[in-house]
Design an enzyme around this catalytic site. Sequence first.
Site, mmCIF file in Angstrom:
data_model
loop_
_atom_site.group_PDB
_atom_site.id
_atom_site.type_symbol
_atom_site.label_atom_id
_atom_site.label_comp_id
_atom_site.label_asym_id
_atom_site.label_seq_id
_atom_site.Cartn_x
_atom_site.Cartn_y
_atom_site.Cartn_z
ATOM 1 C CG PHE A 12 57.270 47.187 42.575
ATOM 2 C CD1 PHE A 12 58.044 46.073 42.932
ATOM 3 C CD2 PHE A 12 56.361 47.224 41.605
ATOM 4 C CE1 PHE A 12 57.742 44.917 42.350
ATOM 5 C CE2 PHE A 12 56.058 45.839 40.979
ATOM 6 C CZ PHE A 12 56.659 44.769 41.435
ATOM 7 C CB SER A 80 46.269 52.413 40.149
ATOM 8 O OG SER A 80 45.018 52.109 40.704
ATOM 9 C CB SER A 119 50.274 49.075 30.811
ATOM 10 O OG SER A 119 49.154 48.046 31.553
ATOM 11 C CB SER A 120 49.057 43.699 30.094
ATOM 12 O OG SER A 120 48.724 43.763 31.343
ATOM 13 C CE1 TYR A 143 49.007 52.909 34.602
ATOM 14 C CE2 TYR A 143 48.095 50.792 33.692
ATOM 15 C CZ TYR A 143 49.037 51.711 34.289
ATOM 16 O OH TYR A 143 50.277 50.738 34.169
ATOM 17 C CE LYS A 147 52.187 53.115 32.129
ATOM 18 N NZ LYS A 147 53.438 53.634 32.215
ATOM 19 N NE ARG A 270 40.192 47.434 40.496
ATOM 20 C CZ ARG A 270 41.470 47.170 40.730
ATOM 21 N NH1 ARG A 270 41.761 47.047 41.965
ATOM 22 N NH2 ARG A 270 42.397 46.960 39.990
ATOM 23 C CG ASP A 273 39.103 44.710 36.622
ATOM 24 O OD1 ASP A 273 40.311 44.850 36.889
ATOM 25 O OD2 ASP A 273 38.710 43.674 37.423
HETATM 26 C C1 UD1 Z 1 46.673 46.641 35.389
HETATM 27 C C2 UD1 Z 1 47.383 46.198 34.048
HETATM 28 C C3 UD1 Z 1 48.876 45.698 34.811
HETATM 29 C C4 UD1 Z 1 49.425 47.110 35.320
HETATM 30 C C5 UD1 Z 1 48.504 47.732 36.321
HETATM 31 C C6 UD1 Z 1 49.187 48.925 36.819
HETATM 32 C C7 UD1 Z 1 45.730 44.780 33.027
HETATM 33 C C8 UD1 Z 1 45.340 43.315 32.763
HETATM 34 N N1 UD1 Z 1 46.902 44.809 33.969
HETATM 35 O O1 UD1 Z 1 46.572 45.843 36.422
HETATM 36 O O2 UD1 Z 1 49.693 45.586 33.626
HETATM 37 O O3 UD1 Z 1 50.657 46.816 35.681
HETATM 38 O O4 UD1 Z 1 47.346 47.964 35.859
HETATM 39 O O5 UD1 Z 1 48.322 49.266 38.053
HETATM 40 O O6 UD1 Z 1 45.062 45.637 32.814
HETATM 41 N N2 UD1 Z 1 41.502 42.883 42.808
HETATM 42 C C9 UD1 Z 1 40.833 42.186 43.781
HETATM 43 N N3 UD1 Z 1 40.884 42.543 45.078
HETATM 44 C C10 UD1 Z 1 41.605 43.756 45.409
HETATM 45 C C11 UD1 Z 1 42.612 44.173 44.440
HETATM 46 C C12 UD1 Z 1 42.346 43.817 43.187
HETATM 47 O O7 UD1 Z 1 40.077 41.377 43.521
HETATM 48 O O8 UD1 Z 1 42.000 43.688 46.609
HETATM 49 C C13 UD1 Z 1 41.253 42.542 41.337
HETATM 50 C C14 UD1 Z 1 41.076 43.548 40.395
HETATM 51 O O9 UD1 Z 1 39.892 44.065 40.201
HETATM 52 C C15 UD1 Z 1 41.835 42.795 38.905
HETATM 53 C C16 UD1 Z 1 42.918 41.985 39.639
HETATM 54 O O10 UD1 Z 1 42.550 41.877 40.886
HETATM 55 O O11 UD1 Z 1 40.712 42.032 38.475
HETATM 56 C C17 UD1 Z 1 44.030 42.722 39.283
HETATM 57 O O12 UD1 Z 1 44.097 43.762 39.886
HETATM 58 P P1 UD1 Z 1 45.574 44.811 39.993
HETATM 59 O O13 UD1 Z 1 46.586 44.079 40.666
HETATM 60 O O14 UD1 Z 1 44.974 46.168 40.550
HETATM 61 O O15 UD1 Z 1 46.146 44.860 38.643
HETATM 62 P P2 UD1 Z 1 45.405 45.154 37.090
HETATM 63 O O16 UD1 Z 1 44.286 46.480 37.366
HETATM 64 O O17 UD1 Z 1 44.895 44.031 36.585
#
Ligand code: UD1
Length: 313
Positions: A12, A80, A119-120, A143, A147, A270, A273
């Site tokens: 992507f 992820s 990654s953050s 993960y 990183k 999760r 998280d």
């Molecule tokens: C993390 C990293 C990000 C990296 C990514 C790679 C952090 C802060 N960020 O992203 O920089 O690029 O990994 O994979 O660690 N969620 C829901 N419903 C869903 C899916 C996700 O509520 O259906 C929630 C997750 O629990 C999380 C948030 O949305 O709290 C973001 O999730 P996601 O988009 O998967 O990214 P991060 O794990 O934050």
Amino acid sequence: MAHYLVTGGAGFIGSTIVDELRRRKEKVSVLDNYLTGQRENLDDARDKITIFEADIRNLESIRACFAGVDYVVHLAALPSVPRSVADPITSNAVNVDGTLNVLVAARDARVKRVVFSGSSSVYGDNPTLPRVETHCPQPLSPYALTKLAGEYYCQVFHCLYGLETVVLRYFNIFGPRQDPDSPYTGVLSIFTAAYLRRQTPTIFGDGEQSRDFTYVENAVEATLQACVAPHAAGKTINVGAGGHQTLNETIRLFNKIFGYDVRPQYAPPREGDVKHSFADISRAREWLDYHPRVGFEEGLRKTIEWHRSLNTG
Ligand code: UD1
């Protein structure tokens, strides 16, 4: 014309960088094993670039890709947090061993610079916000740890072998081409697909967790600056948008954009998280002359348009 090698160039972010490099008339090679990347992401560029289908876990199979390369943008990785919780071995093999192989190949081919997609997530739940690069990392997931190890390898290669490396800590990059079909894709891609299918999105936790959602064009800009910026070598730099949205806020914005009200379902948080994530981008401004141009809502609208085009086209 400089020669760029984009590892993970069918992914992507990688394919968006390839398109921008092509627009700038640079020479481009891509290294990808299509584990998570998609061949169709390179459809527009295919005839004008060199594509190597190889796996960064195998050093000897990737060495040839680096011949004559000036800049390596190293994006090949298994993203992820939940994937890494389910299978830490494979995440480690790709993200740590693979990164080490890329650095060795780049060093031996005498490339000018390697830009690494950090990654953050490495900040974990460090309570201080916004995140500043000098904060102590507190990885909460395999993960994040992979990183962080990649970052340290970059620094060691810079100090030990004189290979110029730049670590970019990406903050939740989103946009077109973020795989809508993978269970491990970003939350905004999952929510968009749910809205378009009139399905109920699921929020893990109370929805009050926040992210610095960063539109992909902003990340591309920062990444290409990091290849050439004179003072960036050896540095670790946040690449975010410098704002933050909770998931509950994003649902309200989705409701506004789609014009109907959806109530998400809530599920347990999760594992691994992070609660809050929000970038201080002062270093990026100073060292990369980075100024995020596309705001969150504009980026989200563009992303939704792309998802719609998939369904109609
Ligand atoms: C993390 C990293 C990000 C990296 C990514 C790679 C952090 C802060 N960020 O992203 O920089 O690029 O990994 O994979 O660690 N969620 C829901 N419903 C869903 C899916 C996700 O509520 O259906 C929630 C997750 O629990 C999380 C948030 O949305 O709290 C973001 O999730 P996601 O988009 O998967 O990214 P991060 O794990 O934050």
